[in-house]
Design a protein around this motif. Structure first.
Motif, PDB file in Angstrom:
ATOM      1  N   ALA A 173      43.379  -4.607 -48.887  1.00 46.13           N
ATOM      2  CA  ALA A 173      42.176  -4.258 -48.115  1.00 46.13           C
ATOM      3  C   ALA A 173      40.991  -5.141 -48.516  1.00 46.13           C
TER       4      ALA A 173
ATOM      5  N   SER B  45      41.205  -8.601 -47.076  1.00 45.32           N
ATOM      6  CA  SER B  45      41.573  -8.682 -45.655  1.00 45.32           C
ATOM      7  C   SER B  45      40.506  -9.379 -44.807  1.00 45.32           C
TER       8      SER B  45
ATOM      9  N   ASP C 279      38.291  -7.813 -43.391  1.00 41.30           N
ATOM     10  CA  ASP C 279      37.898  -6.763 -42.442  1.00 41.30           C
ATOM     11  C   ASP C 279      36.586  -6.120 -42.935  1.00 41.30           C
TER      12      ASP C 279
ATOM     13  N   THR D 243      41.640  -0.964 -42.672  1.00 37.69           N
ATOM     14  CA  THR D 243      41.951  -2.409 -42.702  1.00 37.69           C
ATOM     15  C   THR D 243      43.397  -2.686 -42.327  1.00 37.69           C
TER      16      THR D 243
END
Ligand SMILES: CC(C)=CCC/C(C)=C/CC/C(C)=C/COP(=O)(O)OP(=O)(O)O
Length: 335
Positions: free
Chosen positions: A253, A256, A258, A289
């Motif tokens: 995560a 990522s 994101d 994510t």
């Protein structure tokens, strides 16, 4: 013990438990009490208990002996050794993490104290090597276990070092899991055959099978550590997040790109202790994510790789089937 097939459970009870209990009898009373509590054989007052773990590693070691054409009981020293090594690592891990619950009961250090838990772990790893070296021809197996325990310790050291870093990469995290968890699973799959004179190609193939299985195991473990049901896993959920651990879904995560990953990074950087709400939010951000899904998919991918290793080996069909069942159990498990 809850292993995938009752046959493994029966064989562990018949061949492995007596071997481990006989080894525990070599210990002084103090270490024996703590060690047997950890292994789930008795409660803190010495009264009988049945709180063992899943028995995955001894089950694999017995299957490994059968893969080499031996009777399961010939793999008992290997099975005892890997279960003892595993419990050594759990005793020490619970101290390091400050975890208070495992297998639905208080961790050993909370019951007996930190010192006794560390010493009982030390006692167990010694017994693990004794279990192997005392078997005629057991020295190569003992050496192999020593190598994998060295890897396990290196993996744990890497894991600890990640807590002080905010630039951990996914590759580093997967390599850490390969050492911390997969090395002992690989040993579990190799040692029975090694002890029973299996050919090097078989031992190596089983070892690669176990290595993929071990990575799948840690990937699922990390998912269960965040989204598992404590009633099933026997330990509190979210403690890894509260301790800001960089488990595989977390690192996936965080790396990522994101926006949810960036919000998670802010939470992880915050100097304040994380509240229950923070932990719940962290798990939502990780999920947002796509890291939960990615981790579970990656576990299935490792299971496929494990299965491919099995297919390449010349094995009795019942053994191949039981090993494949273990692989499916590991990735589909909820505890
Ligand atoms: C040196 C040191 C302290 C190393 C620590 C290594 C360590 C604890 C790695 C984690 C492995 C893991 C997920 C264990 C749970 O196994 P399991 O679910 O099969 O356990 P069970 O026996 O309770 O079923």
């Amino acid at each position: 013990m809850t292993v995938v097939r009752s046959r493994s459970t029966d064989q562990i009870q018949t061949y492995v438990e007596p071997a481990i209990r006989a080894l525990l009898d070599r210990l002084d009373a103090g270490n024996r009490l703590v060690a047997g509590y950890q292994l789930g054989y008795w409660d803190a007052d010495g009264s009988p208990a049945a709180s063992q773990g899943k028995g995955l590693r001894p089950a694999l070691a017995l299957l490994s002996a059968r893969a080499a054409g031996a009777a399961p009981e010939a793999g008992a020293p290997a099975a005892a050794a890997v279960e003892l090594a595993h419990n050594f690592s759990l005793l020490h891990d619970d101290v390091m993490d400050g975890d208070t619950e495992r297998r639905h009961r208080p961790t050993a250090w909370t019951v007996f104290g930190v010192g006794p838990a560390i010493l009982a772990g030390d006692a167990l790893i010694g017994l693990a090597y004794e279990a192997l070296v005392e078997v005629p021809g057991g020295e190569p197996a003992a050496r192999r276990l020593a190598e994998d325990v060295r890897a396990l310790i290196a993996g744990q050291m890497a894991d600890l070092s990640f807590e002080r870093r905010d630039d951990v990469t996914l590759d580093e995290c997967l390599a850490m899991a390969g050492n911390k968890t997969a090395a002992l699973l690989a040993a579990s799959c190799a040692l029975g055959a090694l002890l029973c004179g299996g050919p090097p190609g078989l031992v190596d193939g089983l070892s690669r099978f176990g290595s993929h299985l071990g990575l799948a195991f840690q990937l699922v473990d990390d998912v269960l550590g965040i989204w598992g049901d404590p009633g099933r896993t026997g330990k509190p959920v979210g403690s890894d997040l509260r301790a800001r651990k960089r488990s595989i879904p977390v690192v996936r995560a965080l790396t990522s790109g994101d926006p949810a990953g960036l919000a998670l990074a802010d939470l992880y950087r915050s100097p304040e202790p994380l509240t229950d709400e923070d932990v719940a939010r962290a798990s939502e951000l990780i999920e947002a994510t796509g890291a939960r899904e990615w981790t579970q998919q990656r576990a299935w991918q490792e299971t496929e790789r494990a299965r491919a290793e099995l297919e390449a080996l010349d094995l009795p069909e019942d053994v191949r089937g039981e090993l494949a069942d273990v692989a499916d159990f590991i990735t589909g498990r909820d505890h």
